[in-house]
Design an enzyme around this catalytic site. Structure first.
Site, PDB file in Angstrom:
ATOM      1  N   CYS A 128      -2.331  -0.698   7.529  1.00  0.00           N
ATOM      2  CA  CYS A 128      -1.560   0.540   7.328  1.00  0.00           C
ATOM      3  C   CYS A 128      -1.769   1.512   8.478  1.00  0.00           C
ATOM      4  O   CYS A 128      -0.835   2.209   8.877  1.00  0.00           O
ATOM      5  CB  CYS A 128      -1.924   1.189   5.996  1.00  0.00           C
TER       6      CYS A 128
ATOM      7  N   GLU B  34       0.764   3.994   1.786  1.00  0.00           N
ATOM      8  CA  GLU B  34       1.239   4.463   3.094  1.00  0.00           C
ATOM      9  C   GLU B  34       2.488   3.694   3.518  1.00  0.00           C
ATOM     10  O   GLU B  34       3.461   4.280   3.996  1.00  0.00           O
ATOM     11  CB  GLU B  34       0.162   4.273   4.166  1.00  0.00           C
TER      12      GLU B  34
ATOM     13  N   CYS C 128      -6.123   1.353   5.360  1.00  0.00           N
ATOM     14  CA  CYS C 128      -6.696   0.092   5.817  1.00  0.00           C
ATOM     15  C   CYS C 128      -6.207  -0.133   7.256  1.00  0.00           C
ATOM     16  O   CYS C 128      -5.351   0.602   7.763  1.00  0.00           O
ATOM     17  CB  CYS C 128      -6.260  -1.055   4.911  1.00  0.00           C
TER      18      CYS C 128
ATOM     19  N   HIS D 203       0.823  -1.211   0.000  1.00  0.00           N
ATOM     20  CA  HIS D 203       0.000   0.000   0.000  1.00  0.00           C
ATOM     21  C   HIS D 203       0.856   1.261   0.000  1.00  0.00           C
ATOM     22  O   HIS D 203       2.010   1.259   0.433  1.00  0.00           O
ATOM     23  CB  HIS D 203      -0.938  -0.005   1.195  1.00  0.00           C
TER      24      HIS D 203
END
Length: 154
Positions: free
Chosen positions: A91, A62, A88, A60
């Site tokens: 993260c 992040e 999410c 992801h």
């Protein structure tokens, strides 16, 4: 946020383009977008790796931003992360452990737990535009679920 949107254009999974920018004192510290593990094929080259309706081939945005900061020796403690979609759960936990104190997101993405835990951790969550209303709905739904789980009246 415009820079995070631009960073998201580099994403290599066509299911969702997400960009992240870590900032402190108006200086960009790191950026990230969702893409495969360094050196391995991307979704746009090898196809999606699906589990439970989600592509899991990518890291992801992040996480990639935090990793970029770590690889370059950049301290991000106390900084803000701008993300085109709210983090999410995985993260969010990583952002908390990295010491980021503010998350600004452009759209709400599916996990209301972040609101409950952000409050407990002292992390400020800021939804922009329509995301603010959807985030508020998710936060209220999460609080109602927790109250129901605890056996409290509605």
């Amino acid at each position: 946020m415009r820079i995070a949107v631009e960073v998201s254009s580099r994403a290599t999974c066509d299911r969702k383009h997400v960009g992240a920018v870590i900032v402190r004192d108006k200086s960009i510290l790191a950026t990230g977008y969702n893409g495969s593990i360094r050196g391995l094929p991307h979704c746009d080259e090898d196809g999606h790796m699906m589990e439970d309706g989600h592509c899991v081939r990518t890291i992801h945005a992040e996480a990639n931003a935090v990793i970029q900061a770590a690889r370059n020796g950049v301290r991000i403690d106390g900084a803000t992360i701008y993300v085109t979609a709210s983090p999410c759960w995985g993260c969010f936990k990583m952002i908390g452990n990295a010491g980021l104190l503010r998350i600004v997101f452009g759209e709400f993405y599916r996990d209301g737990r972040i609101f409950r835990f952000a409050e407990r951790l002292g992390i400020e969550l800021v939804g922009l535009g329509d995301a603010a209303a959807r985030a508020q709905e998710a936060m209220l739904a999460e609080k109602a679920a927790q109250a129901e789980k605890a056996g409290l009246p509605k």
